[in-house]
Design a protein around this motif. Structure first.
Motif, PDB file in Angstrom:
ATOM      1  N   GLU A 327       4.613   1.582 -17.005  1.00  0.00           N
ATOM      2  CA  GLU A 327       6.000   1.485 -17.480  1.00  0.00           C
ATOM      3  C   GLU A 327       6.834   0.533 -16.637  1.00  0.00           C
ATOM      4  N   SER A 328       6.445   0.355 -15.373  1.00  0.00           N
ATOM      5  CA  SER A 328       7.240  -0.506 -14.490  1.00  0.00           C
ATOM      6  C   SER A 328       6.966  -1.998 -14.703  1.00  0.00           C
ATOM      7  N   ILE A 329       5.871  -2.316 -15.394  1.00  0.00           N
ATOM      8  CA  ILE A 329       5.512  -3.716 -15.652  1.00  0.00           C
ATOM      9  C   ILE A 329       6.149  -4.155 -16.966  1.00  0.00           C
ATOM     10  N   ASN A 330       6.795  -5.314 -16.938  1.00  0.00           N
ATOM     11  CA  ASN A 330       7.524  -5.774 -18.124  1.00  0.00           C
ATOM     12  C   ASN A 330       6.581  -6.164 -19.259  1.00  0.00           C
ATOM     13  N   ASP A 331       5.805  -7.220 -19.057  1.00  0.00           N
ATOM     14  CA  ASP A 331       4.913  -7.692 -20.118  1.00  0.00           C
ATOM     15  C   ASP A 331       3.467  -7.802 -19.656  1.00  0.00           C
ATOM     16  N   THR A 332       3.255  -8.507 -18.562  1.00  0.00           N
ATOM     17  CA  THR A 332       1.901  -8.669 -18.026  1.00  0.00           C
ATOM     18  C   THR A 332       1.895  -8.302 -16.550  1.00  0.00           C
ATOM     19  N   GLY A 333       0.758  -7.857 -16.082  1.00  0.00           N
ATOM     20  CA  GLY A 333       0.673  -7.502 -14.672  1.00  0.00           C
ATOM     21  C   GLY A 333      -0.690  -6.947 -14.316  1.00  0.00           C
ATOM     22  N   ILE A 334      -0.783  -6.447 -13.090  1.00  0.00           N
ATOM     23  CA  ILE A 334      -2.041  -5.915 -12.563  1.00  0.00           C
ATOM     24  C   ILE A 334      -1.772  -4.550 -11.947  1.00  0.00           C
ATOM     25  N   ILE A 335      -2.634  -3.606 -12.249  1.00  0.00           N
ATOM     26  CA  ILE A 335      -2.598  -2.282 -11.622  1.00  0.00           C
ATOM     27  C   ILE A 335      -3.952  -2.044 -10.961  1.00  0.00           C
ATOM     28  N   LYS A 336      -3.913  -1.685  -9.691  1.00  0.00           N
ATOM     29  CA  LYS A 336      -5.144  -1.453  -8.941  1.00  0.00           C
ATOM     30  C   LYS A 336      -5.174  -0.016  -8.441  1.00  0.00           C
ATOM     31  N   ILE A 337      -6.304   0.640  -8.671  1.00  0.00           N
ATOM     32  CA  ILE A 337      -6.514   1.999  -8.183  1.00  0.00           C
ATOM     33  C   ILE A 337      -7.636   1.949  -7.165  1.00  0.00           C
ATOM     34  N   SER A 338      -7.302   2.219  -5.911  1.00  0.00           N
ATOM     35  CA  SER A 338      -8.292   2.192  -4.829  1.00  0.00           C
ATOM     36  C   SER A 338      -8.521   3.612  -4.340  1.00  0.00           C
ATOM     37  N   ILE A 339      -9.775   3.964  -4.137  1.00  0.00           N
ATOM     38  CA  ILE A 339     -10.132   5.308  -3.684  1.00  0.00           C
ATOM     39  C   ILE A 339     -11.097   5.160  -2.512  1.00  0.00           C
ATOM     40  N   HIS A 340     -10.687   5.672  -1.362  1.00  0.00           N
ATOM     41  CA  HIS A 340     -11.489   5.509  -0.145  1.00  0.00           C
ATOM     42  C   HIS A 340     -11.525   6.823   0.621  1.00  0.00           C
ATOM     43  N   LYS A 341     -12.428   6.883   1.581  1.00  0.00           N
ATOM     44  CA  LYS A 341     -12.553   8.048   2.438  1.00  0.00           C
ATOM     45  C   LYS A 341     -12.040   7.708   3.826  1.00  0.00           C
ATOM     46  N   LYS A 342     -11.247   8.608   4.377  1.00  0.00           N
ATOM     47  CA  LYS A 342     -10.764   8.468   5.748  1.00  0.00           C
ATOM     48  C   LYS A 342     -11.057   9.771   6.478  1.00  0.00           C
ATOM     49  N   GLU A 343     -12.187   9.785   7.180  1.00  0.00           N
ATOM     50  CA  GLU A 343     -12.667  10.979   7.865  1.00  0.00           C
ATOM     51  C   GLU A 343     -12.786  12.128   6.864  1.00  0.00           C
ATOM     52  N   GLU A 344     -11.979  13.184   7.010  1.00  0.00           N
ATOM     53  CA  GLU A 344     -12.065  14.329   6.113  1.00  0.00           C
ATOM     54  C   GLU A 344     -11.073  14.237   4.962  1.00  0.00           C
ATOM     55  N   LEU A 345     -10.469  13.072   4.807  1.00  0.00           N
ATOM     56  CA  LEU A 345      -9.459  12.881   3.768  1.00  0.00           C
ATOM     57  C   LEU A 345      -9.967  11.913   2.709  1.00  0.00           C
ATOM     58  N   ILE A 346      -9.455  12.056   1.503  1.00  0.00           N
ATOM     59  CA  ILE A 346      -9.668  11.065   0.453  1.00  0.00           C
ATOM     60  C   ILE A 346      -8.326  10.395   0.200  1.00  0.00           C
ATOM     61  N   GLU A 347      -8.329   9.073   0.151  1.00  0.00           N
ATOM     62  CA  GLU A 347      -7.082   8.316  -0.008  1.00  0.00           C
ATOM     63  C   GLU A 347      -7.075   7.598  -1.352  1.00  0.00           C
ATOM     64  N   PHE A 348      -6.041   7.839  -2.110  1.00  0.00           N
ATOM     65  CA  PHE A 348      -5.806   7.154  -3.378  1.00  0.00           C
ATOM     66  C   PHE A 348      -4.644   6.180  -3.196  1.00  0.00           C
ATOM     67  N   GLU A 349      -4.847   4.945  -3.613  1.00  0.00           N
ATOM     68  CA  GLU A 349      -3.744   3.973  -3.591  1.00  0.00           C
ATOM     69  C   GLU A 349      -3.591   3.392  -4.991  1.00  0.00           C
ATOM     70  N   ILE A 350      -2.411   3.592  -5.565  1.00  0.00           N
ATOM     71  CA  ILE A 350      -2.102   3.073  -6.892  1.00  0.00           C
ATOM     72  C   ILE A 350      -1.018   2.015  -6.713  1.00  0.00           C
ATOM     73  N   SER A 351      -1.400   0.768  -6.931  1.00  0.00           N
ATOM     74  CA  SER A 351      -0.464  -0.337  -6.702  1.00  0.00           C
ATOM     75  C   SER A 351      -0.286  -1.152  -7.976  1.00  0.00           C
ATOM     76  N   ASP A 352       0.909  -1.768  -8.082  1.00  0.00           N
ATOM     77  CA  ASP A 352       1.192  -2.622  -9.237  1.00  0.00           C
ATOM     78  C   ASP A 352       2.143  -3.727  -8.811  1.00  0.00           C
ATOM     79  N   ASN A 353       2.289  -4.718  -9.665  1.00  0.00           N
ATOM     80  CA  ASN A 353       3.227  -5.820  -9.409  1.00  0.00           C
ATOM     81  C   ASN A 353       4.371  -5.780 -10.421  1.00  0.00           C
ATOM     82  N   GLY A 354       4.871  -4.558 -10.657  1.00  0.00           N
ATOM     83  CA  GLY A 354       5.981  -4.376 -11.588  1.00  0.00           C
ATOM     84  C   GLY A 354       7.319  -4.679 -10.948  1.00  0.00           C
ATOM     85  N   VAL A 355       8.354  -4.054 -11.483  1.00  0.00           N
ATOM     86  CA  VAL A 355       9.719  -4.358 -11.025  1.00  0.00           C
ATOM     87  C   VAL A 355      10.008  -3.796  -9.643  1.00  0.00           C
ATOM     88  N   GLY A 356       9.185  -2.852  -9.187  1.00  0.00           N
ATOM     89  CA  GLY A 356       9.381  -2.304  -7.854  1.00  0.00           C
ATOM     90  C   GLY A 356      10.462  -1.236  -7.817  1.00  0.00           C
TER      91      GLY A 356
END
Length: 427
Positions: A327-356
């Motif tokens: 919804e934050s992206i006007n017409d075109t853009g990129i959304i990246k979902i990164s999933i990594h492990k940090k010791e006993e944690l799982i880290e999700f990063e959801i990034s986009d190049n929308g309006v911010g």
């Protein structure tokens, strides 16, 4: 190619054997047998293997088989006479397949009369070549009457094989048409069922929106220090909310009953591989982006191994944030979902190049009721999405942070959760 090699193996076995079911129409060494119809039938099924190869291979094995059979019957073997007696058969099969390949006969399956005529000519030509070698090496003579009999035999066995082949192909087409018809009928029933379920979903969504708004209004009233709590005023509101929740429950029961009939008989599970969950999120939000007329590229980055994770928790968290990115992206853009492990944690990063998100509003986005989204009538959203996400994360003893990179025009939500709170107990 594997299928063609399998067919070639069958030819090597069956053609020499059926060649022994024979007659000698000219009272010499020239034979008419069931080998030619079998050979032609198998040639018709080949798709990728060059068609001159079967003739060379089968011709060699036919000669070898006949020489070996003579040895077993006679008890002796003379290389010269025995080989010369049979080797002309090699030229029949070689010539047959070479001409078959040159005229590209397997491209003419849709023109049976032309194809049958070509088979007759190929059979006649291959027989004449074999007779020539028998005349040259064995002295077998042939006349015009011999040629006439060869033509008659070629017509009979060529059109017999073609008819049998077309019957099989016709049955295949009928089965395919029947399967497509059954699939189309199933799809029509499925679509009609989904249409009915979609109406129920719309009703449930409206009820849920009303409940959320009513609850938020009550929350606002209770937050007001000047608000005087009157049980007589509060009781009808709570009863109304309870009735709406009950209505949603009944709708969902009907939805579950209808959808369960359309879902395959696979055993459902609450835990799934993170790659599959990620693909579900990507596919769902690709459809959502297309429905909004947006061209968005989705990237899923998973570099570590994880045990199976709780599906609904991950979907509730990541799908909510990903749809916000859409919804934050006007017409075109990129959304990246990164999933990594940090010791006993799982880290999700959801990034986009929308309006911010402006700096001054970063402290507001997780508060209940705060929203920047409005419908076509100017009615604001409930603003409960991110507050729900944060509450769920807190219950899981995790954390969520927001990062804004103005240089790269990137907004990212980073979630860290203990892996133990997402995996099946006893893993």
């Amino acid at each position: 190619m594997k299928e063609d090699l399998f067919i070639l193996a069958l030819m090597v076995i069956t053609v020499p054997l059926t060649g022994e079911l024979k007659i000698h129409p000219f009272h010499d060494t020239f034979r008419i047998s069931f080998a030619t119809p079998i050979f032609l039938f198998f040639l018709l099924w080949m798709k990728k293997l060059p068609l001159f190869i079967p003739g060379l291979v089968v011709g060699f094995f036919v000669v070898a088989f006949r020489v070996a059979l003579d040895f077993l019957i006679k008890g002796s073997f003379q290389l010269g006479p025995d080989f010369i007696f049979h080797f002309s058969a090699f030229f029949y099969y070689a010539a047959y397949s070479i001409i078959f390949c040159l005229v590209k006969a397997n491209r003419l399956h849709q023109r049976p009369l032309l194809l049958g005529s070509i088979f007759v000519l190929i059979d006649i030509a291959a027989s004449i070549i074999e007779l020539f070698f028998r005349y040259y090496f064995l002295g077998n003579k042939f006349s015009v009457s011999t040629l006439g009999l060869i033509v008659i035999i070629a017509i009979i066995r060529s059109f017999f094989v073609l008819s049998f082949f077309n019957i099989i192909k016709l049955n295949e087409v009928r089965m395919t048409v029947k399967q497509h018809q059954e699939q189309n009928e199933h799809m029509l029933l499925l679509i009609s069922s989904l249409y009915a379920e979609s109406i129920q979903i719309k009703k449930s969504l409206k009820d849920a929106e009303d409940i959320t708004r009513n609850c938020y209004d009550m929350y606002q009233d209770l937050q007001n220090p000047n608000y005087s709590l009157n049980p007589k005023d509060l009781a009808p509101k709570l009863l109304s909310i309870a009735g709406q929740v009950h209505e949603i429950k009944k709708d969902n029961q009907r939805l579950q009953a209808g959808l369960s009939k359309m879902i395959s008989a696979e055993n459902s599970t609450d835990y799934m591989d993170i790659n599959k969950i990620g693909n579900i999120i990507i596919q769902t939000n690709e459809k959502y982006a297309r429905s909004l007329g947006k061209d968005i590229k989705f990237i899923l980055d998973i570099n570590d191994y994880f045990p199976h994770l709780h599906i609904y928790t991950i979907l509730s968290l990541i799908n909510n944030l990903t749809s916000n990115s859409v919804e934050s992206i006007n017409d075109t853009g990129i959304i990246k979902i990164s999933i990594h492990k940090k010791e006993e944690l799982i880290e999700f990063e959801i990034s986009d190049n929308g309006v911010g998100i402006p700096e001054k509003k970063r402290n507001l986005i997780f508060k209940p009721g705060y929203t920047t989204k409005y419908d076509v009538n100017g009615k604001p959203s409930t603003g409960m999405g991110l507050s729900y996400v944060k509450e769920l994360i807190n219950n899981l003893k995790g954390s969520i942070t927001l990062e804004n990179d103005c240089i790269e025009n990137k907004t990212a939500f980073i979630i860290q959760l203990p892996i133990d709170n997402l995996i099946e107990k006893g893993w």
